[in-house]
Design an enzyme around this catalytic site. Structure first.
Site, PDB file in Angstrom:
ATOM      1  N   MET A  91       1.974  66.925  79.724  1.00 18.97           N
ATOM      2  CA  MET A  91       1.798  65.387  80.424  1.00 18.97           C
ATOM      3  C   MET A  91       1.737  65.797  81.822  1.00 18.97           C
ATOM      4  SD  MET A  91       2.244  63.557  77.888  1.00 18.97           S
ATOM      5  CE  MET A  91       2.351  62.028  78.842  1.00 18.97           C
TER       6      MET A  91
ATOM      7  N   ASP B 284      -2.352  64.872  78.882  1.00 16.66           N
ATOM      8  CA  ASP B 284      -2.576  63.862  78.899  1.00 16.66           C
ATOM      9  C   ASP B 284      -1.712  63.114  79.978  1.00 16.66           C
ATOM     10  OD1 ASP B 284      -2.014  61.199  77.048  1.00 16.66           O
ATOM     11  OD2 ASP B 284      -0.435  62.395  75.520  1.00 16.66           O
ATOM     12  N   GLY B 285      -2.571  61.898  80.508  1.00 10.33           N
ATOM     13  CA  GLY B 285      -2.364  60.901  81.815  1.00 10.33           C
ATOM     14  C   GLY B 285      -3.082  61.001  82.522  1.00 10.33           C
ATOM     15  N   GLY B 286      -4.148  60.177  82.055  1.00  5.03           N
ATOM     16  CA  GLY B 286      -4.705  59.872  84.383  1.00  5.03           C
ATOM     17  C   GLY B 286      -5.742  60.648  83.315  1.00  5.03           C
TER      18      GLY B 286
ATOM     19  N   MET C  19       6.759  60.705  71.112  1.00  2.00           N
ATOM     20  CA  MET C  19       7.747  60.340  72.146  1.00  2.00           C
ATOM     21  C   MET C  19       8.542  59.214  72.362  1.00  2.00           C
ATOM     22  SD  MET C  19       5.054  58.882  74.908  1.00  2.00           S
ATOM     23  CE  MET C  19       4.414  59.201  74.057  1.00  2.00           C
TER      24      MET C  19
ATOM     25  N   HIS D 116       1.397  61.687  68.729  1.00  2.00           N
ATOM     26  CA  HIS D 116       2.055  63.183  70.252  1.00  2.00           C
ATOM     27  C   HIS D 116       3.329  61.432  69.667  1.00  2.00           C
ATOM     28  CE1 HIS D 116       2.924  62.303  75.145  1.00  2.00           C
ATOM     29  NE2 HIS D 116       4.310  62.905  74.243  1.00  2.00           N
TER      30      HIS D 116
ATOM     31  N   GLY E 245      -6.879  57.318  77.440  1.00  2.00           N
ATOM     32  CA  GLY E 245      -6.877  56.062  76.572  1.00  2.00           C
ATOM     33  C   GLY E 245      -7.577  55.503  77.828  1.00  2.00           C
TER      34      GLY E 245
ATOM     35  N   ASP F  83       0.075  57.655  69.925  1.00  2.00           N
ATOM     36  CA  ASP F  83       1.215  57.698  71.211  1.00  2.00           C
ATOM     37  C   ASP F  83       2.336  56.706  70.597  1.00  2.00           C
ATOM     38  OD1 ASP F  83       0.554  59.167  73.537  1.00  2.00           O
ATOM     39  OD2 ASP F  83      -0.629  58.296  73.622  1.00  2.00           O
TER      40      ASP F  83
ATOM     41  N   HIS G 195      -6.090  60.175  69.197  1.00  2.64           N
ATOM     42  CA  HIS G 195      -4.710  60.649  69.823  1.00  2.64           C
ATOM     43  C   HIS G 195      -3.912  59.407  69.575  1.00  2.64           C
ATOM     44  CE1 HIS G 195      -1.585  62.561  72.569  1.00  2.64           C
ATOM     45  NE2 HIS G 195      -1.172  61.524  72.913  1.00  2.64           N
TER      46      HIS G 195
ATOM     47  N   SER H  43      -6.882  58.233  73.350  1.00  2.00           N
ATOM     48  CA  SER H  43      -5.678  57.493  73.152  1.00  2.00           C
ATOM     49  C   SER H  43      -6.197  56.552  72.681  1.00  2.00           C
ATOM     50  CB  SER H  43      -4.927  57.806  73.769  1.00  2.00           C
ATOM     51  OG  SER H  43      -3.775  57.042  73.937  1.00  2.00           O
TER      52      SER H  43
ATOM     53  N   GLY I 274       5.309  57.572  79.109  1.00  2.55           N
ATOM     54  CA  GLY I 274       5.622  55.836  78.627  1.00  2.55           C
ATOM     55  C   GLY I 274       4.254  55.264  78.631  1.00  2.55           C
ATOM     56  N   PHE I 275       3.566  54.960  79.590  1.00  2.00           N
ATOM     57  CA  PHE I 275       2.691  53.828  79.456  1.00  2.00           C
ATOM     58  C   PHE I 275       1.352  54.838  79.429  1.00  2.00           C
ATOM     59  CE2 PHE I 275       6.508  52.767  80.939  1.00  2.00           C
ATOM     60  CZ  PHE I 275       6.630  51.909  80.723  1.00  2.00           C
ATOM     61  N   GLY I 276       0.144  53.905  79.405  1.00  2.00           N
ATOM     62  CA  GLY I 276      -1.302  54.468  80.059  1.00  2.00           C
ATOM     63  C   GLY I 276      -1.360  54.130  80.980  1.00  2.00           C
ATOM     64  N   GLY I 277      -2.612  54.223  81.394  1.00  2.00           N
ATOM     65  CA  GLY I 277      -3.576  53.554  83.175  1.00  2.00           C
ATOM     66  C   GLY I 277      -2.476  54.325  84.111  1.00  2.00           C
TER      67      GLY I 277
ATOM     68  N   MET J 103       6.391  55.875  70.418  1.00  2.00           N
ATOM     69  CA  MET J 103       7.203  55.042  71.283  1.00  2.00           C
ATOM     70  C   MET J 103       8.340  54.556  71.292  1.00  2.00           C
ATOM     71  SD  MET J 103       4.970  54.819  74.891  1.00  2.00           S
ATOM     72  CE  MET J 103       3.335  56.173  75.516  1.00  2.00           C
TER      73      MET J 103
END
Ligand code: DX5
Ligand code: ZN
Length: 215
Positions: free
Chosen positions: A137, A174-176, A68, A66, A196, A35, A33, A8, A142-145, A37
């Protein structure tokens, strides 16, 4: 089934974007990927079609975009023109999902449907014959990390179980996502891992992709 790895670019250092994308390619990334937003559907703002088109010129890899955003229908054609190879809209953002998914596919690219962590997985049952990809998800969009949400393993298995025999639908997470949870995600039924932070903030980007491919 060999899973895809989709770095990402949200976590990339944009002062060295081209070099970082080349490193991800060197590690055999499958997709990039991206993102998008809008500050409404999620409390953050990122990229529009112009950045997608810039990244398209920097890389041969398929662009996994993606969205959002609210009212994604308004922008489908712009993102296709910008070079998206798949466009994923959020279940929670679309009223006429069947129309949106089929519109995306009619433009010659893959259509995905994303669900947030609080959206019941069986709500994708009716769209699964039309969609090319379901994105589960594993953080609140909304946020990386952010920290991976543990119920995602079960949710991935539930989505995988909804796919009719013989039908090819990607189950993306996607996410973490990290090297440490990748194996369990693939075992749960994910065949596309978005990552990401764990790739672009790793000391060796190419190696991070390679290791995530090898799990
Ligand atoms: C979050 C985005 C993710 C994000 C993942 O809303 O959809 O694609 O870039 O970032 P990490 O891997 O850092 O959780
Ligand atoms: Zn994403």
């Amino acid at each position: 089934m060999i899973h895809k790895v989709a770095p990402s670019v949200l976590a990339a250092d944009f002062t060295k974007l081209e070099g970082q994308i080349k490193l991800a390619e060197a590690g055999s990334a499958d997709w990039l990927h991206i993102d998008v937003m809008d500050g409404h559907f999620v409390p953050n703002l990122t990229f529009g079609p112009m950045i997608v088109s810039t990244i398209n010129r920097l890389s041969e890899l398929p662009l996994d975009v993606h969205l959002m955003i609210d009212n994604p229908d308004l922008f489908v054609e712009d993102f296709v023109k910008a070079g998206a190879d798949s466009l994923t809209v959020h279940y929670e953002a679309v009223v006429h999902l069947n129309r949106t998914v089929n519109h995306i596919k009619s433009l010659g690219i893959k259509a995905g449907v994303a669900i947030n962590p609080s959206t019941p997985t069986d709500l994708v049952k009716e769209i699964i014959n039309d969609a090319d990809l379901i994105l589960v998800m594993s953080v609140n969009a909304g946020f990386g990390g952010q920290k991976f949400i543990e119920s995602s393993y079960r949710r991935i298995s539930e989505v995988r179980a909804l796919i009719p025999k013989g039908k090819r639908v990607h189950v993306e997470v996607d996410g973490g996502v990290t090297i440490d949870n990748s194996a369990k995600l693939v075992q749960s039924g994910a065949d596309a891992l978005v990552a990401g932070t764990s790739i672009f903030k790793a000391p060796d980007i190419a190696d991070a992709v390679r290791r995530m491919k090898a799990v």
